[in-house]
Design a protein around this motif. Structure first.
Motif, PDB file in Angstrom:
ATOM      1  N   THR A 126       0.814  -1.206   0.000  1.00  9.87           N
ATOM      2  CA  THR A 126       0.000   0.000   0.000  1.00  9.87           C
ATOM      3  C   THR A 126       0.854   1.266   0.000  1.00  9.87           C
ATOM      4  OG1 THR A 126      -0.158  -0.102   2.408  1.00  9.87           O
ATOM      5  CG2 THR A 126      -1.932  -1.135   1.146  1.00  9.87           C
ATOM      6  N   GLY A 127       2.134   1.115   0.273  1.00  9.21           N
ATOM      7  CA  GLY A 127       3.059   2.237   0.228  1.00  9.21           C
ATOM      8  C   GLY A 127       4.143   1.971  -0.785  1.00  9.21           C
ATOM      9  N   ASN A 128       4.985   2.952  -1.024  1.00 10.17           N
ATOM     10  CA  ASN A 128       6.053   2.794  -2.006  1.00 10.17           C
ATOM     11  C   ASN A 128       7.032   1.716  -1.555  1.00 10.17           C
ATOM     12  OD1 ASN A 128       4.857   4.859  -3.432  1.00 10.17           O
ATOM     13  ND2 ASN A 128       6.238   6.427  -2.652  1.00 10.17           N
ATOM     14  N   VAL A 129       7.514   0.934  -2.518  1.00 11.11           N
ATOM     15  CA  VAL A 129       8.373  -0.211  -2.211  1.00 11.11           C
ATOM     16  C   VAL A 129       9.514  -0.292  -3.209  1.00 11.11           C
ATOM     17  CG1 VAL A 129       6.558  -1.603  -1.108  1.00 11.11           C
ATOM     18  CG2 VAL A 129       6.900  -1.771  -3.594  1.00 11.11           C
ATOM     19  N   PHE A 130      10.496  -1.096  -2.841  1.00 14.79           N
ATOM     20  CA  PHE A 130      11.543  -1.523  -3.752  1.00 14.79           C
ATOM     21  C   PHE A 130      11.302  -2.981  -4.117  1.00 14.79           C
ATOM     22  CE2 PHE A 130      14.411   1.481  -1.218  1.00 14.79           C
ATOM     23  CZ  PHE A 130      14.291   2.512  -2.143  1.00 14.79           C
ATOM     24  N   VAL A 131      11.702  -3.354  -5.332  1.00 16.76           N
ATOM     25  CA  VAL A 131      11.754  -4.760  -5.738  1.00 16.76           C
ATOM     26  C   VAL A 131      13.191  -5.079  -6.093  1.00 16.76           C
ATOM     27  CG1 VAL A 131      10.992  -6.505  -7.393  1.00 16.76           C
ATOM     28  CG2 VAL A 131       9.381  -4.752  -6.589  1.00 16.76           C
ATOM     29  N   ARG A 132      13.728  -6.103  -5.458  1.00 16.55           N
ATOM     30  CA  ARG A 132      15.079  -6.571  -5.795  1.00 16.55           C
ATOM     31  C   ARG A 132      14.931  -7.845  -6.614  1.00 16.55           C
ATOM     32  NH1 ARG A 132      20.657  -6.298  -2.803  1.00 16.55           N
ATOM     33  NH2 ARG A 132      21.814  -7.978  -3.823  1.00 16.55           N
ATOM     34  N   ALA A 133      15.349  -7.777  -7.862  1.00 15.29           N
ATOM     35  CA  ALA A 133      15.294  -8.924  -8.774  1.00 15.29           C
ATOM     36  C   ALA A 133      16.710  -9.416  -9.029  1.00 15.29           C
ATOM     37  CB  ALA A 133      14.617  -8.534 -10.086  1.00 15.29           C
ATOM     38  N   SER A 134      16.915 -10.718  -8.899  1.00 13.70           N
ATOM     39  CA  SER A 134      18.242 -11.312  -9.050  1.00 13.70           C
ATOM     40  C   SER A 134      18.168 -12.535  -9.947  1.00 13.70           C
ATOM     41  CB  SER A 134      18.814 -11.736  -7.683  1.00 13.70           C
ATOM     42  OG  SER A 134      18.821 -10.676  -6.762  1.00 13.70           O
ATOM     43  N   PHE A 135      19.278 -12.823 -10.575  1.00 15.71           N
ATOM     44  CA  PHE A 135      19.409 -14.058 -11.353  1.00 15.71           C
ATOM     45  C   PHE A 135      20.634 -14.781 -10.829  1.00 15.71           C
ATOM     46  CE2 PHE A 135      19.945 -16.410 -15.509  1.00 15.71           C
ATOM     47  CZ  PHE A 135      18.716 -17.036 -15.464  1.00 15.71           C
ATOM     48  N   HIS A 136      20.414 -15.967 -10.263  1.00 13.30           N
ATOM     49  CA  HIS A 136      21.458 -16.699  -9.550  1.00 13.30           C
ATOM     50  C   HIS A 136      21.858 -17.962 -10.307  1.00 13.30           C
ATOM     51  CE1 HIS A 136      19.840 -14.529  -5.967  1.00 13.30           C
ATOM     52  NE2 HIS A 136      18.663 -14.918  -6.401  1.00 13.30           N
ATOM     53  N   ILE A 137      23.146 -18.233 -10.379  1.00 12.50           N
ATOM     54  CA  ILE A 137      23.581 -19.557 -10.819  1.00 12.50           C
ATOM     55  C   ILE A 137      23.425 -20.506  -9.636  1.00 12.50           C
ATOM     56  CG2 ILE A 137      25.542 -20.958 -11.549  1.00 12.50           C
ATOM     57  CD1 ILE A 137      26.504 -18.698 -13.228  1.00 12.50           C
ATOM     58  N   ASP A 138      22.533 -21.480  -9.782  1.00 11.75           N
ATOM     59  CA  ASP A 138      22.263 -22.379  -8.652  1.00 11.75           C
ATOM     60  C   ASP A 138      22.767 -23.803  -8.880  1.00 11.75           C
ATOM     61  OD1 ASP A 138      20.358 -23.080 -10.534  1.00 11.75           O
ATOM     62  OD2 ASP A 138      18.705 -23.193  -9.111  1.00 11.75           O
ATOM     63  N   THR A 139      23.583 -24.003  -9.928  1.00 13.30           N
ATOM     64  CA  THR A 139      24.257 -25.288 -10.096  1.00 13.30           C
ATOM     65  C   THR A 139      25.180 -25.531  -8.900  1.00 13.30           C
ATOM     66  OG1 THR A 139      24.212 -25.020 -12.494  1.00 13.30           O
ATOM     67  CG2 THR A 139      25.764 -26.643 -11.616  1.00 13.30           C
ATOM     68  N   ALA A 157      20.300 -21.743 -13.736  1.00 13.50           N
ATOM     69  CA  ALA A 157      20.158 -20.484 -13.009  1.00 13.50           C
ATOM     70  C   ALA A 157      18.684 -20.260 -12.684  1.00 13.50           C
ATOM     71  CB  ALA A 157      20.707 -19.321 -13.823  1.00 13.50           C
ATOM     72  N   VAL A 158      18.434 -19.407 -11.693  1.00 14.89           N
ATOM     73  CA  VAL A 158      17.074 -19.192 -11.227  1.00 14.89           C
ATOM     74  C   VAL A 158      16.857 -17.701 -10.964  1.00 14.89           C
ATOM     75  CG1 VAL A 158      17.726 -19.605  -8.800  1.00 14.89           C
ATOM     76  CG2 VAL A 158      15.348 -19.933  -9.509  1.00 14.89           C
ATOM     77  N   LEU A 159      15.657 -17.221 -11.296  1.00 16.56           N
ATOM     78  CA  LEU A 159      15.267 -15.844 -11.028  1.00 16.56           C
ATOM     79  C   LEU A 159      14.622 -15.748  -9.657  1.00 16.56           C
ATOM     80  CD1 LEU A 159      14.729 -12.890 -12.195  1.00 16.56           C
ATOM     81  CD2 LEU A 159      12.445 -13.764 -12.764  1.00 16.56           C
ATOM     82  N   SER A 160      14.974 -14.718  -8.913  1.00 15.55           N
ATOM     83  CA  SER A 160      14.264 -14.422  -7.672  1.00 15.55           C
ATOM     84  C   SER A 160      13.911 -12.947  -7.648  1.00 15.55           C
ATOM     85  CB  SER A 160      15.110 -14.775  -6.437  1.00 15.55           C
ATOM     86  OG  SER A 160      16.144 -13.827  -6.226  1.00 15.55           O
ATOM     87  N   ALA A 161      12.847 -12.619  -6.930  1.00 17.97           N
ATOM     88  CA  ALA A 161      12.474 -11.221  -6.738  1.00 17.97           C
ATOM     89  C   ALA A 161      11.637 -11.108  -5.476  1.00 17.97           C
ATOM     90  CB  ALA A 161      11.694 -10.683  -7.934  1.00 17.97           C
ATOM     91  N   PHE A 162      11.960 -10.094  -4.668  1.00 17.11           N
ATOM     92  CA  PHE A 162      11.156  -9.865  -3.472  1.00 17.11           C
ATOM     93  C   PHE A 162      10.906  -8.376  -3.294  1.00 17.11           C
ATOM     94  CE2 PHE A 162      15.581 -10.036  -1.992  1.00 17.11           C
ATOM     95  CZ  PHE A 162      15.681  -8.928  -1.161  1.00 17.11           C
ATOM     96  N   VAL A 163       9.911  -8.063  -2.466  1.00 18.36           N
ATOM     97  CA  VAL A 163       9.426  -6.703  -2.270  1.00 18.36           C
ATOM     98  C   VAL A 163       9.739  -6.272  -0.840  1.00 18.36           C
ATOM     99  CG1 VAL A 163       7.376  -5.211  -2.329  1.00 18.36           C
ATOM    100  CG2 VAL A 163       7.533  -7.180  -3.876  1.00 18.36           C
ATOM    101  N   TYR A 164      10.203  -5.028  -0.685  1.00 14.40           N
ATOM    102  CA  TYR A 164      10.442  -4.516   0.654  1.00 14.40           C
ATOM    103  C   TYR A 164      10.195  -3.017   0.683  1.00 14.40           C
ATOM    104  CZ  TYR A 164      15.185  -3.527  -1.207  1.00 14.40           C
ATOM    105  OH  TYR A 164      16.243  -3.092  -1.963  1.00 14.40           O
ATOM    106  N   ASP A 165      10.008  -2.482   1.877  1.00 17.06           N
ATOM    107  CA  ASP A 165       9.672  -1.073   2.019  1.00 17.06           C
ATOM    108  C   ASP A 165      10.760  -0.189   1.433  1.00 17.06           C
ATOM    109  OD1 ASP A 165       7.317  -1.686   3.300  1.00 17.06           O
ATOM    110  OD2 ASP A 165       8.090  -1.356   5.319  1.00 17.06           O
ATOM    111  N   ALA A 166      10.348   0.927   0.819  1.00 18.56           N
ATOM    112  CA  ALA A 166      11.286   1.827   0.154  1.00 18.56           C
ATOM    113  C   ALA A 166      11.909   2.796   1.158  1.00 18.56           C
ATOM    114  CB  ALA A 166      10.576   2.586  -0.968  1.00 18.56           C
ATOM    115  N   ASP A 167      12.676   2.233   2.090  1.00 22.03           N
ATOM    116  CA  ASP A 167      13.386   3.042   3.070  1.00 22.03           C
ATOM    117  C   ASP A 167      14.751   3.425   2.510  1.00 22.03           C
ATOM    118  OD1 ASP A 167      11.268   2.634   4.818  1.00 22.03           O
ATOM    119  OD2 ASP A 167      12.230   0.925   5.804  1.00 22.03           O
ATOM    120  N   PRO A 168      15.156   4.690   2.600  1.00 24.30           N
ATOM    121  CA  PRO A 168      16.456   5.097   2.064  1.00 24.30           C
ATOM    122  C   PRO A 168      17.608   4.495   2.854  1.00 24.30           C
ATOM    123  CG  PRO A 168      15.435   6.910   3.265  1.00 24.30           C
ATOM    124  CD  PRO A 168      14.410   5.819   3.175  1.00 24.30           C
TER     125      PRO A 168
END
Length: 301
Positions: free
Chosen positions: A95-108, A120-131
């Motif tokens: 409901t408030g502004n957020v950051f999304v961190r998207a990563s691509f990992h080699i998981d072999t 490799a695998v894609l991951s992405a998670f959401v967290y509060d947009a705190d400076p």
């Protein structure tokens, strides 16, 4: 610590954040072989508006190309990536502004020190947009650690393992009472902070190190240059000497997680006190980032 939302995109599905895991024997863990980007999402009347999403995707592509991960573009064309980010946000319902961190990992597991032809695998998670830095009056110190050069671990690629360099510099700065560190390159020229680009103002001209100065080619950095140009502010990308920091009229830093942060001092030397160009650019940047009519925003439906 910023609040992390409960659902993470991992692989090809949404899972509980606690269930998004990599093996301790994966290249991502053993060698830091992941690339990532962080983008801002403003929430406006239930709409999710991502800042320069395609540019962030392109940076993932470029980072993969630089370190030799050869599956990202094929496995995740832009529209598939955009769809995954859309599902992630609509599942978490921020409901408030957020950051999304998207990563691509080699998981072999245990592949040795190589990067091509590996799972490799894609991951992405959401967290509060705190400076990550105060927005005003930050204190910086020039680091004794040098920025890793392009011929070693290129800063142009946003590779997880490369951030050991940033950790060394920033922790030393924190230990000395500063908010962050300023890196110099091997020739003694200013590059950037541990996770932000730097701008100075001298005699009305906005100056920032050029793209060949062992910096991350920041998306927010580019936005500031574009906004300054539109405003008719004289702008230069060029080598920047350490001593220019000490005689600058203004200094500010910028990045996705830093927004625009005005600098009070460098190595104990005061900057300012007036910051007219910083004050002029800050609302323009904020509008670019959060105004629903901004040309920089992409609605994720």
């Amino acid at each position: 610590m910023a609040h992390i939302y409960p659902y993470t995109y991992f692989g090809n599905q949404l899972v509980s954040h606690a269930d998004a895991k990599l093996s301790v024997a994966s290249s991502a863990v053993l060698y830091g072989l992941s690339v990532y980007t962080v983008f801002h999402v403003t929430v406006h009347n239930g709409r999710y508006l991502a800042f320069r999403l395609e540019d962030h995707y392109r940076r993932l592509v470029h980072s993969c190309n630089i370190i030799g991960i050869d599956t990202f573009s094929e496995d995740w064309p832009y529209e598939a990536f955009r769809s995954a980010m859309t599902k992630l946000l609509h599942k978490n319902i921020p409901t408030g502004n957020v950051f999304v961190r998207a990563s691509f990992h080699i998981d072999t597991e245990l592949p040795g020190t190589r990067s091509r032809g590996l799972a490799a695998v894609l991951s992405a998670f959401v967290y509060d947009a705190d400076p990550i830095l105060p927005t005003d009056n930050i204190k910086l110190g020039v680091s004794s650690w040098r920025r890793t050069p392009d011929i070693s671990i290129p800063a142009r690629a946003k590779v997880n393992g490369g951030y050991v360099n940033s950790v060394l510099a920033r922790q030393a700065a924190l230990d000395q009472g500063y908010d962050d560190a300023i890196f110099l390159d091997e020739n003694g020229h200013v590059t950037e902070l541990s996770a932000a680009n730097i701008f100075i103002v001298r005699d009305g001209t906005l100056i920032t190190p050029g793209q060949s100065a062992d910096i991350l080619e920041g998306i927010n950095r580019r936005t500031i240059i574009e906004l300054a140009t539109q405003e008719g502010i004289s702008t230069q990308e060029r080598p920047l000497d350490r001593t220019e920091l000490y005689i600058a009229n203004e200094i500010f830093v910028t990045g996705t997680s830093a927004f625009i942060a005005q600098v009070e001092s460098v190595d104990g030397r005061p900057i300012g006190p007036a910051h007219p160009i910083t004050d002029r650019l800050r609302p323009l940047y904020q509008s670019a980032l959060t105004n629903p009519d901004s040309v920089y925003l992409d609605e994720l439906l």
